[in-house]
Design an enzyme around this catalytic site. Structure first.
Site, mmCIF file in Angstrom:
data_model
loop_
_atom_site.group_PDB
_atom_site.id
_atom_site.type_symbol
_atom_site.label_atom_id
_atom_site.label_comp_id
_atom_site.label_asym_id
_atom_site.label_seq_id
_atom_site.Cartn_x
_atom_site.Cartn_y
_atom_site.Cartn_z
ATOM 1 N N ALA A 63 20.427 26.538 46.489
ATOM 2 C CA ALA A 63 20.498 24.806 46.865
ATOM 3 C C ALA A 63 21.052 23.952 45.332
ATOM 4 C CB ALA A 63 18.783 24.281 46.271
ATOM 5 N N GLY A 107 18.629 29.874 48.434
ATOM 6 C CA GLY A 107 18.377 29.182 49.770
ATOM 7 C C GLY A 107 19.353 29.766 50.395
ATOM 8 N N GLU A 110 17.768 32.674 51.757
ATOM 9 C CA GLU A 110 16.805 32.331 53.109
ATOM 10 C C GLU A 110 17.870 32.149 53.948
ATOM 11 O OE1 GLU A 110 15.194 29.541 49.552
ATOM 12 O OE2 GLU A 110 13.278 30.816 49.764
ATOM 13 N N GLU A 130 16.054 32.275 41.396
ATOM 14 C CA GLU A 130 15.412 30.845 41.506
ATOM 15 C C GLU A 130 14.834 31.027 39.886
ATOM 16 O OE1 GLU A 130 15.298 32.307 44.759
ATOM 17 O OE2 GLU A 130 15.366 30.429 45.362
HETATM 18 N N1 CO8 Z 1 24.358 24.711 43.158
HETATM 19 C C1 CO8 Z 1 25.813 23.672 42.902
HETATM 20 N N2 CO8 Z 1 26.699 24.186 41.872
HETATM 21 C C2 CO8 Z 1 26.866 25.574 42.551
HETATM 22 C C3 CO8 Z 1 25.876 26.398 42.566
HETATM 23 C C4 CO8 Z 1 24.344 25.609 43.136
HETATM 24 N N3 CO8 Z 1 24.049 26.645 43.839
HETATM 25 N N4 CO8 Z 1 26.511 27.530 42.913
HETATM 26 C C5 CO8 Z 1 27.695 27.564 42.568
HETATM 27 N N5 CO8 Z 1 28.208 26.041 41.818
HETATM 28 C C6 CO8 Z 1 29.178 25.869 41.874
HETATM 29 C C7 CO8 Z 1 29.297 25.899 40.514
HETATM 30 O O1 CO8 Z 1 28.514 24.972 39.430
HETATM 31 C C8 CO8 Z 1 30.863 25.810 40.479
HETATM 32 O O2 CO8 Z 1 31.297 24.532 40.304
HETATM 33 P P1 CO8 Z 1 31.825 23.834 39.277
HETATM 34 O O3 CO8 Z 1 34.058 24.449 39.124
HETATM 35 O O4 CO8 Z 1 32.088 22.034 39.305
HETATM 36 O O5 CO8 Z 1 31.958 24.424 37.707
HETATM 37 C C9 CO8 Z 1 31.257 26.398 41.835
HETATM 38 O O6 CO8 Z 1 30.373 26.226 42.569
HETATM 39 C C10 CO8 Z 1 32.159 27.770 41.399
HETATM 40 O O7 CO8 Z 1 30.463 28.452 40.597
HETATM 41 P P2 CO8 Z 1 30.951 29.591 39.346
HETATM 42 O O8 CO8 Z 1 31.980 28.991 38.630
HETATM 43 O O9 CO8 Z 1 29.761 29.025 38.832
HETATM 44 O O10 CO8 Z 1 31.756 31.281 40.214
HETATM 45 P P3 CO8 Z 1 30.995 32.722 39.852
HETATM 46 O O11 CO8 Z 1 32.089 32.959 41.369
HETATM 47 O O12 CO8 Z 1 31.331 32.797 38.253
HETATM 48 O O13 CO8 Z 1 29.862 32.575 39.695
HETATM 49 C C11 CO8 Z 1 27.746 32.596 41.364
HETATM 50 C C12 CO8 Z 1 29.065 32.220 41.391
HETATM 51 C C13 CO8 Z 1 27.153 33.875 40.946
HETATM 52 C C14 CO8 Z 1 27.742 32.211 42.785
HETATM 53 C C15 CO8 Z 1 27.097 31.288 40.351
HETATM 54 O O14 CO8 Z 1 27.073 29.407 40.399
HETATM 55 C C16 CO8 Z 1 25.621 30.963 40.613
HETATM 56 O O15 CO8 Z 1 24.603 32.279 39.707
HETATM 57 N N6 CO8 Z 1 25.568 30.263 41.403
HETATM 58 C C17 CO8 Z 1 24.041 29.868 41.191
HETATM 59 C C18 CO8 Z 1 23.188 30.392 42.006
HETATM 60 C C19 CO8 Z 1 21.762 30.447 41.488
HETATM 61 O O16 CO8 Z 1 20.700 30.422 41.183
HETATM 62 N N7 CO8 Z 1 21.103 30.230 42.856
HETATM 63 C C20 CO8 Z 1 19.305 29.533 43.629
HETATM 64 C C21 CO8 Z 1 19.613 27.959 43.196
HETATM 65 S S1 CO8 Z 1 18.122 27.536 43.676
HETATM 66 C C22 CO8 Z 1 17.275 27.604 45.283
HETATM 67 O O17 CO8 Z 1 18.050 28.349 45.737
HETATM 68 C C23 CO8 Z 1 16.185 27.265 45.336
HETATM 69 C C24 CO8 Z 1 15.873 27.489 47.025
HETATM 70 C C25 CO8 Z 1 14.684 26.067 47.494
HETATM 71 C C26 CO8 Z 1 14.390 25.688 49.177
HETATM 72 C C27 CO8 Z 1 16.979 25.822 49.643
HETATM 73 C C28 CO8 Z 1 16.630 24.145 49.627
HETATM 74 C C29 CO8 Z 1 18.075 24.034 50.227
#
Ligand code: CO8
Length: 256
Positions: A63, A107, A110, A130
């Site tokens: 998400a 997500g 999922e 999450e």
């Molecule tokens: N949401 C928004 N932005 C994101 C997300 C995300 N989930 N993941 C990555 N980004 C963005 C980062 O903020 C970053 O943006 P910016 O360059 O503007 O700072 C850009 O993508 C690149 O990310 P990173 O710099 O963090 O890149 P890395 O290679 O260091 O790391 C990762 C990549 C491992 C993917 C890391 O970004 C990460 O951990 N992301 C979050 C993952 C996460 O927690 N996902 C779960 C989210 S909650 C969820 O999914 C609930 C589900 C509910 C149902 C589904 C509804 C749609």
């Protein structure tokens, strides 16, 4: 920029998630575009299978945290943000394949779990992290992951936020196949093309029957399967398939 890119390859519809700068985070606009693309392919008689893919870094990182960080309960309840279009994915009757490279988190994991077949590049990593956000999976993750890989590993992943690599995902039954990253799309398209060459009504009922295994008792599932087998004898394609076999020639399906 479109949130999803849509194209066809023969009888295969290909949907590419397209928010690379955000690791394909699933915001509302992307989920709406994905839902619309899936429905369009599902309604198109020229399409027999659908592939969803991302890019080499991310299938989808979950998400969109930036979009939802300040949502209130009434925002998510009233706008169905979290559930938006997830019922659409469940409604798709044609086979849907996920071609996953890079991360499939939250997500994103999922979404892959909602597909019928997952093909993983060797770079793929799956997780439901999450808990790190004090949330929980909201698009079926706590239900589909244990069904796919069993309670022990699903609890481990959900409670610790650990990621699973492609090899472990294959070993655990989360993905069907692991392929070299450079071949992910070609191998997934080859599989989807093969699937789409079969009789579409047979594919659709097969998908429905396998999904019954998750949603009903064995006795009910067996009954459903038997009724649907009987119904196959009303299908022109089944007659063609069996006669083509007996005549030692390739079957020509009309998808009827
Ligand atoms: N949401 C928004 N932005 C994101 C997300 C995300 N989930 N993941 C990555 N980004 C963005 C980062 O903020 C970053 O943006 P910016 O360059 O503007 O700072 C850009 O993508 C690149 O990310 P990173 O710099 O963090 O890149 P890395 O290679 O260091 O790391 C990762 C990549 C491992 C993917 C890391 O970004 C990460 O951990 N992301 C979050 C993952 C996460 O927690 N996902 C779960 C989210 S909650 C969820 O999914 C609930 C589900 C509910 C149902 C589904 C509804 C749609």
């Amino acid at each position: 920029m479109s949130e999803v890119l849509v194209r066809t390859e023969g009888r295969v519809g290909v949907i590419t998630l397209n928010r690379p700068a955000q690791m394909n985070a699933l915001n509302s606009a992307l989920m709406d575009a994905l839902g619309a693309a899936l429905l369009k392919f599902d309604a198109d008689p020229e399409i027999g299978a659908i592939v969803i893919t991302g890019n080499e870094k991310a299938f989808a990182a979950g998400a969109d945290i930036a979009e939802m960080a300040d949502f209130s309960y009434s925002d998510v309840y009233a706008n169905s943000f979290i559930t938006r279009n997830w019922e659409t994915i469940r409604q798709i009757r044609k086979p849907v394949l996920a071609a996953v490279a890079g991360v499939a988190l939250g997500g994103g994991c999922e979404l892959a779990l909602s597909c019928d077949i997952i093909i993983a590049a060797s770079s793929a990593r799956f997780g439901l992290p999450e808990v790190k956000l004090a949330l929980l999976p909201g698009a079926g993750g706590t239900q589909r992951l244990p069904r796919a890989i069993g309670k022990a590993k699903a609890m481990d992943m959900c409670l610790s936020a650990r990621l699973m690599d492609a090899e472990e995902a294959e070993r655990s039954g989360l993905v069907s196949r692991v392929v070299p990253e450079a071949e992910l799309l070609t191998q997934t398209l080859a599989l989807a093309t093969k699937i789409a060459s079969f009789s579409l009504p047979a594919l659709m009922v097969m998908k429905e029957a396998v999904n019954r295994a998750y949603e009903s008792s064995l006795a009910e599932g067996i009954l459903f399967e038997r009724r649907e087998l009987y119904a196959r004898f009303a299908s022109e394609d089944a007659r063609e398939g069996m006669h083509a076999f007996l005549q030692k020639r390739p079957a020509i399906f009309t998808h009827r």
